[in-house]
Design an enzyme around this catalytic site. Sequence first.
Site, PDB file in Angstrom:
ATOM      1  N   ARG A  20      34.705  61.799  72.671  1.00  0.00           N
ATOM      2  CA  ARG A  20      34.307  63.089  71.762  1.00  0.00           C
ATOM      3  C   ARG A  20      35.686  62.847  70.312  1.00  0.00           C
ATOM      4  O   ARG A  20      35.136  63.522  69.588  1.00  0.00           O
ATOM      5  CB  ARG A  20      35.115  64.183  72.817  1.00  0.00           C
ATOM      6  CG  ARG A  20      34.088  64.614  73.799  1.00  0.00           C
ATOM      7  CD  ARG A  20      34.748  66.117  74.404  1.00  0.00           C
ATOM      8  NE  ARG A  20      34.010  66.326  75.777  1.00  0.00           N
ATOM      9  CZ  ARG A  20      34.259  66.966  76.635  1.00  0.00           C
ATOM     10  NH1 ARG A  20      35.398  68.118  75.857  1.00  0.00           N
ATOM     11  NH2 ARG A  20      33.922  67.845  77.549  1.00  0.00           N
ATOM     12  N   SER A  21      36.290  61.726  70.094  1.00  0.00           N
ATOM     13  CA  SER A  21      36.934  61.616  69.200  1.00  0.00           C
ATOM     14  C   SER A  21      35.926  61.511  67.863  1.00  0.00           C
ATOM     15  O   SER A  21      36.101  62.141  67.026  1.00  0.00           O
ATOM     16  CB  SER A  21      38.009  60.487  69.298  1.00  0.00           C
ATOM     17  OG  SER A  21      38.326  60.614  69.947  1.00  0.00           O
ATOM     18  N   THR A  66      41.716  53.527  72.783  1.00  0.00           N
ATOM     19  CA  THR A  66      41.837  54.373  74.449  1.00  0.00           C
ATOM     20  C   THR A  66      42.151  53.061  75.301  1.00  0.00           C
ATOM     21  O   THR A  66      41.984  52.369  75.436  1.00  0.00           O
ATOM     22  CB  THR A  66      41.179  55.128  74.573  1.00  0.00           C
ATOM     23  OG1 THR A  66      41.027  56.008  75.826  1.00  0.00           O
ATOM     24  CG2 THR A  66      39.604  54.647  74.279  1.00  0.00           C
ATOM     25  N   LYS A  70      45.299  50.594  75.654  1.00  0.00           N
ATOM     26  CA  LYS A  70      47.087  51.141  74.498  1.00  0.00           C
ATOM     27  C   LYS A  70      48.031  49.958  74.981  1.00  0.00           C
ATOM     28  O   LYS A  70      48.882  49.286  73.871  1.00  0.00           O
ATOM     29  CB  LYS A  70      46.900  52.415  75.219  1.00  0.00           C
ATOM     30  CG  LYS A  70      45.651  53.212  74.749  1.00  0.00           C
ATOM     31  CD  LYS A  70      46.855  54.771  75.756  1.00  0.00           C
ATOM     32  CE  LYS A  70      45.734  55.396  74.896  1.00  0.00           C
ATOM     33  NZ  LYS A  70      45.441  57.183  75.934  1.00  0.00           N
ATOM     34  N   GLY A 131      49.648  53.163  83.914  1.00  0.00           N
ATOM     35  CA  GLY A 131      48.998  52.462  82.105  1.00  0.00           C
ATOM     36  C   GLY A 131      49.059  53.140  81.070  1.00  0.00           C
ATOM     37  O   GLY A 131      50.208  53.745  80.937  1.00  0.00           O
ATOM     38  N   GLY A 243      43.104  68.133  79.819  1.00  0.00           N
ATOM     39  CA  GLY A 243      42.605  66.694  78.598  1.00  0.00           C
ATOM     40  C   GLY A 243      41.968  66.962  77.254  1.00  0.00           C
ATOM     41  O   GLY A 243      42.686  65.765  76.134  1.00  0.00           O
TER      42      GLY A 243
END
Length: 279
Positions: A20-21, A66, A70, A131, A243
């Site tokens: 959605r960025s 993402t 990362k 992670g 989130g």
Amino acid sequence: MITGRTALYGVLGNPVRHSRSPQMQAAAFEHLGLDATYVALPVEPERLPAAVAGAHALGFQGLNVTVPHKRAVVALCEAVDPVAREVGAVNTLRRTERGWEGFNTDAAACLMLLREEGLRPGAPALLAGAGGAARAAAWALVRAGAVLRIAARRQDAAERLAAELGPLAGPGTPAPVAVPWGALEAEADAAEAVVNGTTVGLHPEDAPLPLRVRAGQLVADFVYGDTPLARAARDAGARLVSGERILVRQGALSFALWTGRAAPEALMAAAIAAPGRAT
């Protein structure tokens, strides 16, 4: 319309088409009258070095990074911000003449939101995962003064993360401890704060994390959407850092790093919540 003067931004990931960025950042650019565009860029792990170098060669001004890149992208940065260095992961790249400068706005966003939801120093906290996202969450929890326990499917990864963040624990605060993945339920029962730093919930078929949520508990989920953990938190009456909230806050911090302008955070939140947007 994109022209030769349009500033280019994007997000690198795999998968990334669900992101959605793009609509969130596009709304911010439009609101402030900036000639800029932001695109999702699917990149497989073996192509990451070429993609990062290529984006710089093509004139991109900034990138988000993402899953699953990362940690790997740290080695591709010309310079790394102290917070990102402590976290051991980068989610934001800012262009310099010589290369990319790496930052971790996930970590800063998580710390801000946990404090806004009232996480107290000394609170017992459980983190699932080890992670890139989990590293940002672990850093935030330690910096907030929580007594952190880390569970990951790979015990060695949890132990390594706990050891790396141990020196950051404040005076009188126990260092983070790795616990077995099988102890997740019992650890969650004893925790005041539970954070999901895994990808559980990213896919509809994902089984929920094996833990219970209770009323008043602080729950944060780095995966956005209607995840099993978010549903459980809402049903139980827990305090939820969704989130979406993490996405918007880290995106606002990235926007400010790239443009030098304060991000219209409320508008960005509305953009990702609008009907018809990508999920």
